[in-house]
Design an enzyme around this catalytic site. Structure first.
Site, PDB file in Angstrom:
ATOM      1  CG  ASP A 121      -1.958  -1.098   1.164  1.00  0.00           C
ATOM      2  OD1 ASP A 121      -2.714  -1.119   0.174  1.00  0.00           O
ATOM      3  OD2 ASP A 121      -2.023  -1.923   2.088  1.00  0.00           O
ATOM      4  CG  ASP A 129      -7.484  -3.205   0.316  1.00  0.00           C
ATOM      5  OD1 ASP A 129      -7.295  -3.705   1.434  1.00  0.00           O
ATOM      6  OD2 ASP A 129      -6.777  -2.290  -0.154  1.00  0.00           O
TER       7      ASP A 129
END
Length: 219
Positions: free
Chosen positions: A34, A174
């Site tokens: 990320d 997610d």
């Protein structure tokens, strides 16, 4: 087949390489990195250096989620660092089709995602060129958030749309994925589940947590 991708946002940063190797040994085929810039989302996390370092340590797919403004400015740097897939946000790129095409032309996978409050209609025009669509079931920017159940409807609508178009594109999810929510998103049509704190925690070993997640969708 349902694939679980550990998100290193919840890993122990002091042991990042070691934990990445642990998830690979445990059977993970990919990890998600990320990348946050402090502008598109409040936090700042990883850059190309982390991608490059992990590339030298593991063979599994490096799935880079770019939570940054103007991602097109940094695509080549992440490609050169060893990313196997770049996922960009619909909200962050003005020329979405072109940005995705640049990624694909580089020979890696292109993914598209959007914030929970963004309509699926905003990505309809690029569905035919992407390799994966990721639905955010939390607001991006922080790990360990609670799952947004209203996003299950969006997953179902996306699955229906892909079926209508005859597209066999994986749907990833997610945010807030654990043994309770994983079966729900799989039932809605998802096949790639990004999990952070339910894999990287102090309660159990990484391998045990991965197995528990896999078991939750196999019953």
């Amino acid at each position: 087949m349902v694939i679980f991708e550990p998100s290193i946002l919840s890993a122990d940063f002091a042991r990042l390489g070691e934990q990445a190797q642990e998830v690979e040994v445990a059977g993970a085929k990919a990890i998600q990195i990320d990348v946050m810039d402090g502008v598109f989302v409040p936090n700042i996390t990883f850059g190309t250096g982390v991608v490059k370092a992990l590339r030298s340590l593991v063979r599994m797919q490096l799935d880079v989620h770019l939570m940054i403004v103007e991602p097109e400015r940094y695509l080549q740097q992440f490609i050169d660092a060893g990313a196997d897939r770049l996922i960009i946000h619909q909200e962050a790129s003005t020329h979405l089709f072109r940005t995705l095409q640049i990624i694909k032309n580089a020979g890696i996978e292109a993914g598209i995602t959007m914030n929970p409050g963004t309509s699926l209609s905003t990505i309809e025009e690029v569905l035919e060129i992407v390799d994966l669509v990721q639905i955010m079931t939390v607001n991006p920017g922080f790990g360990g958030q609670a799952f947004l159940y209203n996003q299950l409807k969006k997953i179902r609508r996306l699955k229906q749309k892909l079926d209508q178009l005859g597209l066999q594109i994986p749907i990833a999810v997610d945010g807030g994925i654990d043994v309770h929510t994983a079966p729900l998103v799989v039932d809605a049509g998802a096949t790639v589940l990004i999990a952070g704190s339910s894999i990287f925690n102090q309660q159990k070993l990484i391998a045990e947590n991965l197995k528990a997640l896999q078991d939750s969708v196999n019953h």
